[in-house]
Motif scaffolding. Structure first.
Motif, PDB file in Angstrom:
ATOM      1  N   GLY A 298      12.296   8.662   1.083  1.00  0.00           N
ATOM      2  CA  GLY A 298      11.117   9.113   0.358  1.00  0.00           C
ATOM      3  C   GLY A 298      10.418   7.978  -0.367  1.00  0.00           C
ATOM      4  O   GLY A 298       9.199   7.796  -0.246  1.00  0.00           O
ATOM      5  N   SER A 299      11.173   7.194  -1.134  1.00  0.00           N
ATOM      6  CA  SER A 299      10.597   6.074  -1.880  1.00  0.00           C
ATOM      7  C   SER A 299      10.043   5.020  -0.939  1.00  0.00           C
ATOM      8  O   SER A 299       8.991   4.422  -1.203  1.00  0.00           O
ATOM      9  CB  SER A 299      11.660   5.451  -2.790  1.00  0.00           C
ATOM     10  OG  SER A 299      12.188   6.400  -3.677  1.00  0.00           O
ATOM     11  N   THR A 300      10.740   4.784   0.166  1.00  0.00           N
ATOM     12  CA  THR A 300      10.291   3.782   1.129  1.00  0.00           C
ATOM     13  C   THR A 300       8.952   4.164   1.745  1.00  0.00           C
ATOM     14  O   THR A 300       8.036   3.334   1.846  1.00  0.00           O
ATOM     15  CB  THR A 300      11.351   3.610   2.242  1.00  0.00           C
ATOM     16  OG1 THR A 300      12.561   3.102   1.667  1.00  0.00           O
ATOM     17  CG2 THR A 300      10.866   2.657   3.319  1.00  0.00           C
ATOM     18  N   LEU A 301       8.816   5.413   2.168  1.00  0.00           N
ATOM     19  CA  LEU A 301       7.563   5.860   2.780  1.00  0.00           C
ATOM     20  C   LEU A 301       6.405   5.787   1.787  1.00  0.00           C
ATOM     21  O   LEU A 301       5.290   5.380   2.146  1.00  0.00           O
ATOM     22  CB  LEU A 301       7.725   7.286   3.308  1.00  0.00           C
ATOM     23  CG  LEU A 301       8.642   7.446   4.522  1.00  0.00           C
ATOM     24  CD1 LEU A 301       8.806   8.912   4.879  1.00  0.00           C
ATOM     25  CD2 LEU A 301       8.091   6.678   5.721  1.00  0.00           C
ATOM     26  N   VAL A 302       6.653   6.170   0.534  1.00  0.00           N
ATOM     27  CA  VAL A 302       5.607   6.105  -0.481  1.00  0.00           C
ATOM     28  C   VAL A 302       5.200   4.657  -0.734  1.00  0.00           C
ATOM     29  O   VAL A 302       4.014   4.337  -0.856  1.00  0.00           O
ATOM     30  CB  VAL A 302       6.082   6.768  -1.793  1.00  0.00           C
ATOM     31  CG1 VAL A 302       5.118   6.451  -2.932  1.00  0.00           C
ATOM     32  CG2 VAL A 302       6.196   8.271  -1.616  1.00  0.00           C
ATOM     33  N   ALA A 303       6.189   3.769  -0.795  1.00  0.00           N
ATOM     34  CA  ALA A 303       5.908   2.346  -1.047  1.00  0.00           C
ATOM     35  C   ALA A 303       5.068   1.747   0.080  1.00  0.00           C
ATOM     36  O   ALA A 303       4.093   1.021  -0.158  1.00  0.00           O
ATOM     37  CB  ALA A 303       7.212   1.577  -1.201  1.00  0.00           C
ATOM     38  N   ILE A 304       5.431   2.066   1.311  1.00  0.00           N
ATOM     39  CA  ILE A 304       4.691   1.523   2.465  1.00  0.00           C
ATOM     40  C   ILE A 304       3.293   2.107   2.542  1.00  0.00           C
ATOM     41  O   ILE A 304       2.307   1.394   2.771  1.00  0.00           O
ATOM     42  CB  ILE A 304       5.479   1.786   3.766  1.00  0.00           C
ATOM     43  CG1 ILE A 304       6.774   0.991   3.766  1.00  0.00           C
ATOM     44  CG2 ILE A 304       4.639   1.415   4.981  1.00  0.00           C
ATOM     45  CD1 ILE A 304       7.693   1.298   4.936  1.00  0.00           C
ATOM     46  N   ASP A 305       3.183   3.421   2.339  1.00  0.00           N
ATOM     47  CA  ASP A 305       1.871   4.071   2.406  1.00  0.00           C
ATOM     48  C   ASP A 305       0.944   3.615   1.278  1.00  0.00           C
ATOM     49  O   ASP A 305      -0.277   3.756   1.373  1.00  0.00           O
ATOM     50  CB  ASP A 305       2.029   5.591   2.358  1.00  0.00           C
ATOM     51  CG  ASP A 305       2.671   6.148   3.625  1.00  0.00           C
ATOM     52  OD1 ASP A 305       2.714   5.407   4.629  1.00  0.00           O
ATOM     53  OD2 ASP A 305       3.144   7.298   3.597  1.00  0.00           O
ATOM     54  N   SER A 306       1.529   3.069   0.205  1.00  0.00           N
ATOM     55  CA  SER A 306       0.723   2.557  -0.912  1.00  0.00           C
ATOM     56  C   SER A 306       0.340   1.091  -0.711  1.00  0.00           C
ATOM     57  O   SER A 306      -0.274   0.492  -1.603  1.00  0.00           O
ATOM     58  CB  SER A 306       1.490   2.711  -2.235  1.00  0.00           C
ATOM     59  OG  SER A 306       1.799   4.072  -2.488  1.00  0.00           O
ATOM     60  N   GLY A 307       0.722   0.527   0.427  1.00  0.00           N
ATOM     61  CA  GLY A 307       0.325  -0.847   0.739  1.00  0.00           C
ATOM     62  C   GLY A 307       1.441  -1.858   0.727  1.00  0.00           C
ATOM     63  O   GLY A 307       1.222  -3.034   1.006  1.00  0.00           O
ATOM     64  N   GLY A 308       2.651  -1.443   0.395  1.00  0.00           N
ATOM     65  CA  GLY A 308       3.772  -2.379   0.318  1.00  0.00           C
ATOM     66  C   GLY A 308       4.220  -2.863   1.684  1.00  0.00           C
ATOM     67  O   GLY A 308       4.303  -2.077   2.625  1.00  0.00           O
ATOM     68  N   ARG A 309       4.529  -4.150   1.765  1.00  0.00           N
ATOM     69  CA  ARG A 309       5.029  -4.713   3.013  1.00  0.00           C
ATOM     70  C   ARG A 309       6.236  -5.619   2.758  1.00  0.00           C
ATOM     71  O   ARG A 309       7.350  -5.213   2.935  1.00  0.00           O
ATOM     72  CB  ARG A 309       3.919  -5.499   3.740  1.00  0.00           C
ATOM     73  CG  ARG A 309       2.824  -4.611   4.357  1.00  0.00           C
ATOM     74  CD  ARG A 309       3.383  -3.671   5.416  1.00  0.00           C
ATOM     75  NE  ARG A 309       2.341  -2.839   6.034  1.00  0.00           N
ATOM     76  CZ  ARG A 309       2.011  -1.641   5.610  1.00  0.00           C
ATOM     77  NH1 ARG A 309       2.612  -1.132   4.534  1.00  0.00           N
ATOM     78  NH2 ARG A 309       1.101  -0.928   6.252  1.00  0.00           N
TER      79      ARG A 309
END
Length: 412
Positions: A298-309
């Motif tokens: 859950g946290s990973t998907l939110v982080a990536i969808d918010s622009g995190g790489r």
């Protein structure tokens, strides 16, 4: 570090905080410690896991923190030790040893190429185990829903914790439906806190201190050196078995999360380096008094969808450390029942209802038998017994699959 990494790390942290604190609370109250210490241990574990994996960068965008499978397995392991008469400092020492040994096994597992072996683990055994863990997480929060007795308050007011749990769950669902840009866990978390304190203001007497987490210890409270005088009195065979089980579950969860992250970023994770890094972080978390874990989807998907790489996990690790420094007094206003609602939500999400449909399909019927056997064993006995049944069922499914293969092959 890009702006996307900063936003992704902060967003991932916001989603992981309630779950990390809640799971830490579940584990440490099982040992007999207070809720505030458990919340602190959950944040510490999240900081160490995310910072370690984020700095190495074996998987782009992945946030690591305490997760359900590892926490509930630790709870089951400590419960078995408590049944043998081990209490207090002995349980804390056992927890440290399990996490340290599990981390070392993960390191060896990673460098030995264990990441490639995970794909050979039959899905029915994993589905059954994860479903059983979800059910255990839900059951573990029933006590938090009832609250403690309050003098001078009738039964209606005593239902505030249960109502707060329901509001938290409803808030998560409604946020996901009507405000999709805001992570549901955050919406439910805020709704539950507001509901609890509005009702608490109307109570004729003050609510019990056990209804809130309490002041969370700061940085001075987590570097702990366990009393090693009881080392020889611990059942090392059981500790080793628990450590092996923890390392296996943590590895599977982290690698599955890595695959999910790859699907969003288009990158490819380094399985060996990821497992080794997660293992070292597990050792540090155990040695410093934190809660172990692994990748969190859950946290990973939110982080990536918010622009995190590349750097969101490192940003998240620093954010967790900042919360440990500044969040202490906030714990006095954080209801335990809100964290219980988050844990119940995570537990429900882990239940695989597709297992029931397998029973109706002849080709998948044996898969359903294995999954249901794992669930029944886990709920009847404990998680370790369920894991043994899962491994045994996996061997059976593998042998059965080989026997069904044709013996003769056409070379024409």
């Amino acid at each position: 570090i890009t702006l996307g990494d900063l936003l992704g790390g902060i967003a991932g942290t916001a989603v992981a905080v309630p779950q990390s604190m809640g799971l830490g609370l579940v584990l440490f109250t099982a040992v007999g410690l207070d809720a505030s210490t458990g919340a602190m241990a959950g944040l510490l574990g999240a900081a160490i896991l995310s910072l370690s994996s984020g700095l190495v960068g074996a998987t782009r965008g992945m946030i690591s923190a305490p997760n359900g499978p590892v926490t509930m397995l630790l709870v089951a392991s400590l419960g078995a030790l408590a049944a043998q008469g081990i209490q207090g400092d002995g349980l804390l020492l056992a927890l440290t040893l399990i996490l340290v040994l599990a981390g070392l096994i993960q390191v060896v597992f990673g460098f030995a190429g264990g990441g490639h072996l995970v794909k050979y683990i039959p899905f029915p055994a994993v589905a059954g185990l994860v479903t059983a863990i979800g059910m255990l997480m839900i059951l573990s929060q029933l006590q938090a829903m009832t609250g403690d007795a309050v003098r001078g308050v009738d039964g209606l007011w005593k239902g505030i914790p249960a109502l707060t749990v329901l509001v938290t769950l409803a808030g998560i669902r409604l946020t996901n439906r009507y405000i999709p840009k805001l992570p549901g866990v955050i919406g439910g978390f805020l709704a539950g806190i507001i509901c609890f304190h509005l009702l608490a203001l109307m109570m004729p007497v003050a609510f019990p201190a056990t209804w809130v987490v309490g002041t969370i210890p700061g940085l001075h409270g987590f570097v702990t050196v366990p009393d090693v005088s009881g080392l020889l009195g611990l059942p090392w065979l059981e500790l080793a078995a628990a450590a092996l089980a923890v390392s296996l579950l943590a590895s599977i969860d982290s690698l599955l999360t890595a695959v999910v992250a790859d699907g969003r970023t288009g990158a490819r994770h380094n399985a060996r380096l990821e497992l080794a890094t997660q293992g070292l972080a597990q050792v540090l978390a155990g040695a410093l008094g934190g809660v172990g874990g692994g990748g969190t989807k859950g946290s990973t998907l939110v982080a990536i969808d918010s622009g995190g790489r590349r750097w969101p996990a490192a940003v998240a690790g620093l954010a967790f450390l900042s919360l440990l420094v500044f969040m202490g007094p906030v714990g006095r206003f954080l209801p335990v029942s809100v964290l219980a609602g988050v844990i119940i939500y995570v537990g429900v999400g882990m239940i695989d209802i597709n297992i029931l449909s397998w029973v109706q399909r002849r080709r998948l019927r044996m898969d359903a038998v294995v999954a249901i056997a794992v669930i029944a064993t886990t709920l009847t006995y404990d998680l370790l017994a369920g894991l043994v049944v899962g491994v045994t069922g996996s061997v059976f499914l593998f042998i059965r699959g080989q026997l069904l293969l044709p013996v003769l092959h056409d070379r024409a």
